[in-house]
Design a protein around this motif. Structure first.
Motif, PDB file in Angstrom:
ATOM      1  N   ARG A 231       6.935  13.248   2.611  1.00 28.86           N
ATOM      2  CA  ARG A 231       7.855  14.303   3.064  1.00 28.86           C
ATOM      3  C   ARG A 231       9.280  13.748   3.186  1.00 28.86           C
ATOM      4  N   ILE A 232      10.210  14.350   2.461  1.00 29.39           N
ATOM      5  CA  ILE A 232      11.606  13.900   2.481  1.00 29.39           C
ATOM      6  C   ILE A 232      12.541  14.990   2.984  1.00 29.39           C
ATOM      7  N   SER A 233      11.986  16.061   3.538  1.00 32.50           N
ATOM      8  CA  SER A 233      12.811  17.204   3.955  1.00 32.50           C
ATOM      9  C   SER A 233      13.340  17.082   5.378  1.00 32.50           C
ATOM     10  N   ASP A 234      12.873  16.095   6.141  1.00 32.90           N
ATOM     11  CA  ASP A 234      13.303  16.017   7.537  1.00 32.90           C
ATOM     12  C   ASP A 234      14.812  15.854   7.649  1.00 32.90           C
ATOM     13  N   GLY A 235      15.390  15.045   6.754  1.00 27.56           N
ATOM     14  CA  GLY A 235      16.832  14.866   6.782  1.00 27.56           C
ATOM     15  C   GLY A 235      17.556  15.580   5.667  1.00 27.56           C
ATOM     16  N   ASN A 236      16.779  16.107   4.683  1.00 29.75           N
ATOM     17  CA  ASN A 236      17.379  16.773   3.512  1.00 29.75           C
ATOM     18  C   ASN A 236      18.468  15.910   2.880  1.00 29.75           C
ATOM     19  N   ALA A 237      18.238  14.594   2.830  1.00 30.28           N
ATOM     20  CA  ALA A 237      19.273  13.688   2.357  1.00 30.28           C
ATOM     21  C   ALA A 237      18.654  12.575   1.525  1.00 30.28           C
ATOM     22  N   VAL A 238      19.499  11.900   0.753  1.00 25.75           N
ATOM     23  CA  VAL A 238      19.060  10.827  -0.129  1.00 25.75           C
ATOM     24  C   VAL A 238      18.351   9.733   0.654  1.00 25.75           C
ATOM     25  N   SER A 239      18.784   9.477   1.881  1.00 27.64           N
ATOM     26  CA  SER A 239      18.146   8.418   2.669  1.00 27.64           C
ATOM     27  C   SER A 239      16.662   8.670   2.866  1.00 27.64           C
ATOM     28  N   SER A 240      16.275   9.923   3.042  1.00 21.86           N
ATOM     29  CA  SER A 240      14.855  10.255   3.218  1.00 21.86           C
ATOM     30  C   SER A 240      14.072   9.944   1.953  1.00 21.86           C
ATOM     31  N   ALA A 241      14.655  10.276   0.796  1.00 23.03           N
ATOM     32  CA  ALA A 241      13.998   9.998  -0.478  1.00 23.03           C
ATOM     33  C   ALA A 241      13.876   8.502  -0.706  1.00 23.03           C
ATOM     34  N   LEU A 242      14.913   7.756  -0.340  1.00 24.49           N
ATOM     35  CA  LEU A 242      14.882   6.299  -0.484  1.00 24.49           C
ATOM     36  C   LEU A 242      13.750   5.705   0.345  1.00 24.49           C
ATOM     37  N   ALA A 243      13.614   6.144   1.586  1.00 23.16           N
ATOM     38  CA  ALA A 243      12.552   5.645   2.458  1.00 23.16           C
ATOM     39  C   ALA A 243      11.177   6.064   1.949  1.00 23.16           C
ATOM     40  N   GLY A 244      11.070   7.295   1.438  1.00 17.61           N
ATOM     41  CA  GLY A 244       9.794   7.767   0.909  1.00 17.61           C
ATOM     42  C   GLY A 244       9.339   6.959  -0.295  1.00 17.61           C
ATOM     43  N   PHE A 245      10.266   6.649  -1.190  1.00 18.09           N
ATOM     44  CA  PHE A 245       9.917   5.823  -2.347  1.00 18.09           C
ATOM     45  C   PHE A 245       9.522   4.417  -1.912  1.00 18.09           C
ATOM     46  N   GLN A 246      10.211   3.872  -0.896  1.00 22.79           N
ATOM     47  CA  GLN A 246       9.843   2.540  -0.421  1.00 22.79           C
ATOM     48  C   GLN A 246       8.435   2.556   0.156  1.00 22.79           C
ATOM     49  N   TRP A 247       8.082   3.610   0.873  1.00 30.76           N
ATOM     50  CA  TRP A 247       6.715   3.721   1.398  1.00 30.76           C
ATOM     51  C   TRP A 247       5.716   3.713   0.249  1.00 30.76           C
ATOM     52  N   ALA A 248       6.005   4.470  -0.825  1.00 33.13           N
ATOM     53  CA  ALA A 248       5.092   4.532  -1.967  1.00 33.13           C
ATOM     54  C   ALA A 248       4.953   3.165  -2.633  1.00 33.13           C
ATOM     55  N   ILE A 249       6.057   2.439  -2.769  1.00 38.45           N
ATOM     56  CA  ILE A 249       6.013   1.107  -3.375  1.00 38.45           C
ATOM     57  C   ILE A 249       5.178   0.165  -2.519  1.00 38.45           C
ATOM     58  N   ASN A 250       5.388   0.195  -1.216  1.00 43.59           N
ATOM     59  CA  ASN A 250       4.601  -0.656  -0.320  1.00 43.59           C
ATOM     60  C   ASN A 250       3.113  -0.327  -0.411  1.00 43.59           C
ATOM     61  N   GLN A 251       2.812   0.955  -0.458  1.00 46.04           N
ATOM     62  CA  GLN A 251       1.423   1.376  -0.538  1.00 46.04           C
ATOM     63  C   GLN A 251       0.790   0.924  -1.844  1.00 46.04           C
ATOM     64  N   HIS A 252       1.542   1.046  -2.929  1.00 42.07           N
ATOM     65  CA  HIS A 252       1.032   0.630  -4.239  1.00 42.07           C
ATOM     66  C   HIS A 252       0.764  -0.868  -4.260  1.00 42.07           C
ATOM     67  N   ARG A 253       1.632  -1.637  -3.633  1.00 52.35           N
ATOM     68  CA  ARG A 253       1.408  -3.084  -3.563  1.00 52.35           C
ATOM     69  C   ARG A 253       0.174  -3.417  -2.739  1.00 52.35           C
ATOM     70  N   ALA A 254      -0.150  -2.566  -1.782  1.00 50.26           N
ATOM     71  CA  ALA A 254      -1.296  -2.818  -0.910  1.00 50.26           C
ATOM     72  C   ALA A 254      -2.617  -2.466  -1.576  1.00 50.26           C
ATOM     73  N   ASP A 255      -2.677  -1.321  -2.272  1.00 46.55           N
ATOM     74  CA  ASP A 255      -3.978  -0.894  -2.809  1.00 46.55           C
ATOM     75  C   ASP A 255      -3.913  -0.210  -4.175  1.00 46.55           C
ATOM     76  N   GLY A 256      -2.746  -0.259  -4.846  1.00 48.94           N
ATOM     77  CA  GLY A 256      -2.657   0.314  -6.186  1.00 48.94           C
ATOM     78  C   GLY A 256      -2.433   1.798  -6.238  1.00 48.94           C
ATOM     79  N   THR A 257      -2.218   2.441  -5.083  1.00 45.98           N
ATOM     80  CA  THR A 257      -1.931   3.873  -5.069  1.00 45.98           C
ATOM     81  C   THR A 257      -0.613   4.112  -4.339  1.00 45.98           C
ATOM     82  N   PRO A 258       0.110   5.183  -4.660  1.00 45.64           N
ATOM     83  CA  PRO A 258      -0.182   6.210  -5.653  1.00 45.64           C
ATOM     84  C   PRO A 258       0.067   5.690  -7.067  1.00 45.64           C
TER      85      PRO A 258
END
Length: 624
Positions: A231-258
């Protein structure tokens, strides 16, 4: 800040600060660095976790020498103080934390209406007759699946099992989650996690259930896939998208998903952020590239600013060359335009060239169909449909890369515009089944390698793109032909007098061990040591069928033959000496085969029976 990115004089402006800090100290070091700055009025957002960044190329060696890393933090500052902030020694660049929005024209609350209002055509349709009526569905989700050939992929056994698609959007009301008040009663299944970690799956209203629509459309194509709600709508700003992508990258490094990220949002005008829309080095765009390099397949909607009937928020920025901004048009992402199931180009689908790549969009997917809403619409709906298709391709070919997925979808697309790629529809409409067939491993045609062969064949590979093959020639000698990565050699004789097919195995680089039954029915061994072939070595025995060979590990060999009593016999090299022949009680009527998939494991196969009274013609296996 207004949605168009403008700031009132004296108003605090939200910013992203890219800065250098001591390595591995994260938010603490950033807080200390900000505290030591002599810039009045800067307010660090301590709730925003510092996002690690791959440093700009020109700074990489400097940072390594100083044991520093680059992070992005978020804060507020008077616009007049930005130059002073950028002048700080540890600050690399200050960027506006600019607004983003889902690619919808009018956000509606009704579950029975489209997210995009009917749009008045204001320009000429570039391809046939355009569809500017997003509220009118042109088919159902099931009909979209049939049109794309997705139903045929399902029939082949691929429905998205094992694939997780991250829906980077406005939130999802997920089944089994404590959804907040004021949210829809509808629940989306198969959502298994997300960002923010504390309350994923609990909100969708801020972007009018746009995230629910996108996740429904993914599952419409890949019903057994699972979903992350990013979810990146809380701030409706680029910073939210940046944090969301970082979460996805961290998750992928942990278990290969998403394995897949779908994005149906962006900026409608260049004026929303001139430091982002044309800048490939913006932190968010670099983060998108980092996700792709991590191995995540990333799709972005082209946008809803096509020249025929653009969204009202596009303002002066619509039509070719002024409608695909920022990461949505980066060369490495899959940029998705829109058509309906009747193959009409959607008049508001954004057109290339993109700000970051002239060859955009890449292709079109399907929109204007009955899905989550009465008509799922926009390039917002087309993109998760394509993401669901990509999920099926990823399941079918787990090693599928971003370029392979993009090229498969482009090379098999149905052209609807000018011949070849065009700036309106890209390569054309994706054809899921054709792309599926293109990415699946397939056999070549038969290639003649010549020779005159009486027995054969054995083959081994001691490195990537290296092949060695062996046959018995008309003179009963062993012959060898190899592929060196670019061409086949001529046939070369290795001598010997052979009365069986050969066996070959490699236990390491530049090493081959070769076995065959000789004219005296003994087993013979010859090896390549990286520089020359050995002489033939007599391993004894009395062999009626053979030969099979395998290697459990470096400098380990196991070889199998059928003896004069029709039993299976094994001889082992332990790295220093050959064992005696070991008998495996059996009654065999064929040559054996053997393979090892790990240390301490061999599987051997023959036709016959374990006991002489058994029925012949049955495959048997022996394991150690």
């Amino acid at each position: 800040m207004a949605e168009n990115g403008t700031v009132t004089p004296g108003e605090l402006q939200p910013v992203l600060v890219e800065m250098r800090i001591p390595k591995s100290q994260g938010a603490i070091a950033a807080l200390q660095a900000i505290g030591s700055m002599s810039v009045p009025g800067f307010q660090l957002d301590t709730s925003y976790e510092a996002v690690p960044m791959t440093p700009p190329q020109e700074m990489a060696s400097l940072l390594a020498d100083s044991d520093e890393e680059v992070v992005v933090v978020r804060g507020m500052i008077d616009a007049s103080q930005i130059p002073a902030l950028e002048a700080q020694a540890n600050v690399i660049k200050v960027y506006p934390d600019s607004p983003i929005a889902p690619f919808t024209s009018t956000l509606l609350k009704s579950e029975d209406t489209a997210l995009v209002s009917p749009l008045a055509a204001s320009g000429t349709c570039p391809i046939g007759s355009c569809d500017c009526s997003p509220g009118t569905a042109k088919g159902t989700m099931a009909e979209v699946a049939t049109y794309l050939g997705v139903d045929q992929i399902w029939s082949a056994g691929f429905k998205g099992e094992g694939i997780v698609v991250g829906v980077v959007d406005g939130g999802i009301t997920a089944a089994g989650r404590p959804v907040g008040s004021g949210e829809t009663a509808r629940r989306i299944p198969r959502v298994i996690g997300g960002y923010p970690t504390a309350d994923w799956g609990t909100k969708a209203a801020r972007w009018s259930e746009h995230g629910n629509m996108c996740s429904t459309d993914v599952l419409g194509m890949a019903p057994q896939a699972q979903i992350y709600d990013i979810r990146i709508s809380d701030g409706n700003a680029v910073s939210s998208a940046l944090a969301g992508f970082q979460w996805a990258i961290n998750q992928h490094r942990a278990d290969g998903t998403p394995q897949v990220l779908t994005n149906s949002w962006g900026m409608f005008q260049e004026a929303w952020d001139r430091t982002y829309v044309r800048n490939p080095d913006h932190p968010f765009t670099r983060k998108v590239v980092e996700a792709i390099n991590e191995g995540i397949l990333v799709l972005f909607a082209a946008g809803n600013c096509g020249g025929t009937c653009p969204d009202g928020r596009c303002g002066p920025d619509s039509g070719p060359g002024r409608s695909i901004w920022g990461a949505n048009g980066h060369p490495q992402v899959m940029t998705v335009g829109a058509v309906n199931k009747n193959e009409q180009f959607v008049g508001y689908s954004s057109q290339g060239p993109a700000a970051l790549d002239p060859q955009k969009p890449d292709f079109c997917s399907i929109t204007h169909f009955q899905g989550y809403f009465g008509s799922d619409s926009g390039t917002s709906a087309a993109t998760p449909i394509a993401a669901g298709v990509v999920a099926l391709l990823k399941q079918a070919n787990p090693g599928l890369t971003q370029d392979q997925a993009k090229n498969a979808l482009k090379s098999t697309a149905k052209d609807i515009g000018p011949a070849g790629w065009d700036q309106h529809s890209g390569a054309g409409i994706i054809r899921a089944k054709a792309a599926f067939d293109a990415i699946r491993p397939s056999w070549s045609g038969w290639e003649s390698l010549g020779g005159f062969c009486t027995y054969g064949v054995a083959a081994a590979a001691w490195s990537a793109n290296r092949l060695d093959t062996f046959v018995i020639g008309g003179d009963s000698a062993m012959y060898h032909k190899y592929w060196d990565g670019s061409a086949w050699s001529e046939w070369g004789s290795l001598g010997g007098f052979c009365i069986s097919a050969p066996a070959a195995v490699s236990w390491g680089a530049n090493r081959i061990d070769l076995f065959v039954i000789g004219g005296d029915r003994a087993l013979y061994h010859k090896w390549w040591d990286g520089s020359a072939w050995s002489d033939w070595e007599n391993l004894g025995g009395f062999c009626t069928y053979g030969v099979a060979a395998s290697s459990q590990s470096i400098n380990q060999l196991d070889v199998f033959v059928i003896g004069g009593d029709s039993a299976l016999y094994q001889k082992t090299w332990d790295g220093s000496a050959w064992s005696n022949w070991q008998k495996h009680d059996s009654f065999c009527i064929s040559a054996p085969a053997s393979v090892s998939w790990g240390s301490g494991r061999i599987d051997a196969f023959v036709l016959g029976a374990i006991a002489p009274s058994g029925t012949s013609g049955t495959a048997k296996r022996l394991s150690t």
